[in-house]
Design a protein around this motif. Structure first.
Motif, mmCIF file in Angstrom:
data_model
loop_
_atom_site.group_PDB
_atom_site.id
_atom_site.type_symbol
_atom_site.label_atom_id
_atom_site.label_comp_id
_atom_site.label_asym_id
_atom_site.label_seq_id
_atom_site.Cartn_x
_atom_site.Cartn_y
_atom_site.Cartn_z
ATOM 1 N N GLN A 172 -9.515 52.290 0.350
ATOM 2 C CA GLN A 172 -9.102 51.533 -0.708
ATOM 3 C C GLN A 172 -10.422 51.765 -1.849
ATOM 4 O OE1 GLN A 172 -6.324 49.430 -0.820
ATOM 5 N NE2 GLN A 172 -5.981 50.675 0.935
ATOM 6 N N PRO A 173 -10.012 51.112 -3.255
ATOM 7 C CA PRO A 173 -10.918 51.433 -4.250
ATOM 8 C C PRO A 173 -12.101 50.380 -4.153
ATOM 9 C CG PRO A 173 -8.941 50.219 -5.015
ATOM 10 C CD PRO A 173 -8.623 50.841 -3.610
ATOM 11 N N ASN A 174 -11.949 49.378 -3.466
ATOM 12 C CA ASN A 174 -13.214 48.233 -3.295
ATOM 13 C C ASN A 174 -13.028 47.718 -1.927
ATOM 14 O OD1 ASN A 174 -11.108 46.125 -3.492
ATOM 15 N ND2 ASN A 174 -11.127 46.485 -5.520
ATOM 16 N N CYS A 175 -13.862 46.823 -1.704
ATOM 17 C CA CYS A 175 -14.154 46.256 -0.436
ATOM 18 C C CYS A 175 -13.022 45.037 -0.064
ATOM 19 C CB CYS A 175 -15.716 45.750 -0.106
ATOM 20 S SG CYS A 175 -16.080 44.442 -1.192
ATOM 21 N N HIS A 176 -12.380 44.591 -1.042
ATOM 22 C CA HIS A 176 -11.492 43.437 -0.967
ATOM 23 C C HIS A 176 -10.683 43.412 0.176
ATOM 24 C CE1 HIS A 176 -12.560 42.947 -5.667
ATOM 25 N NE2 HIS A 176 -13.470 42.914 -4.953
ATOM 26 N N LYS A 177 -9.878 44.285 0.278
ATOM 27 C CA LYS A 177 -9.033 44.140 1.375
ATOM 28 C C LYS A 177 -9.664 44.182 2.767
ATOM 29 C CE LYS A 177 -5.028 46.598 -0.662
ATOM 30 N NZ LYS A 177 -3.615 45.986 -0.544
ATOM 31 N N THR A 178 -11.000 44.843 2.836
ATOM 32 C CA THR A 178 -11.758 44.645 4.284
ATOM 33 C C THR A 178 -12.124 43.301 4.283
ATOM 34 O OG1 THR A 178 -12.284 47.180 4.032
ATOM 35 C CG2 THR A 178 -13.634 45.738 5.401
ATOM 36 N N MET A 179 -12.613 42.703 3.255
ATOM 37 C CA MET A 179 -13.156 41.385 3.560
ATOM 38 C C MET A 179 -12.066 40.335 3.907
ATOM 39 S SD MET A 179 -16.367 41.406 2.656
ATOM 40 C CE MET A 179 -16.565 39.776 1.752
#
Length: 192
Positions: A172-179
């Motif tokens: 993913q392009p950033n950590c948001h989905k992981t968070m």
């Protein structure tokens, strides 16, 4: 960005930028690879093992440095590596000595961002995880529990999931989905 040639350290694990991992190096080909890396012949990349594939690993890898090494009681070598930069593996080749070499393209790392609101539980839970697993905490001279990208990546390294599932989040392009994923996981565990 220019491609780079790297030696591949392939294991059934995930290492991401800012992460550290201690690995036991036993096979003659891996020992030769470590020697080549330390001599400056190649950069080093850590890649998750992929079975039943034309490639020996997933195409998502992490360039890393060897930051420490020790000889273990049984005479084998233990190295500590630190992830630096995400890479995309474009091609691989196996040398005669069994080492894997790859042509790789650097990819953007996740940007640092503060943890706020309900996501602070993710940071607190990681801190508790490290208290219960002090050998992992000992690998770090400093933790960044205030940084969402750092915390997210450490969770992806330690969660008991298949590498392919972890890499969906890593790519993913950033950590948001992981968070979001880790928060839901923690909430479901508390609700049980």
């Amino acid at each position: 960005m220019q491609t780079k040639e790297v030696a591949l350290l392939i294991q059934d694990a995930v290492l991401l930028p800012g992460g550290r991992l201690e690995i036991r190096v036993v096979s003659p080909s891996d020992l030769a690879m470590v020697a080549d890396v330390l001599k400056g012949h190649y950069g080093l990349a850590f890649a998750p093992l992929k079975v039943n594939s034309s490639l020996p690993c997933y195409i998502t890898a992490t360039q890393c440095n060897i930051i420490d090494f020790n000889q273990l009681e049984d005479g084998s070598l233990s190295i500590v590596i630190e992830g630096l930069q995400r890479l995309k593996i474009l091609s691989t080749a196996q040398k005669r000595d069994g080492c894997w070499i790859a042509r790789a393209l650097p990819c953007a790392n996740w940007c640092n961002e503060p943890i706020a609101g309900e996501f602070e539980i993710i940071s607190a839970a990681l801190e508790q995880f490290y208290q219960v697993n002090p050998d992992l905490l000992e690998l770090y001279s400093q933790t960044h529990l205030e940084d969402a990208a750092w915390v997210s990546q450490r969770w992806l390294e330690v969660l008991p999931m298949y590498n392919r599932d972890k890499l969906i989040l890593v790519e993913q392009p950033n950590c948001h989905k992981t968070m979001d994923f880790v928060l839901q996981l923690l909430k479901s565990h508390v609700d049980v």
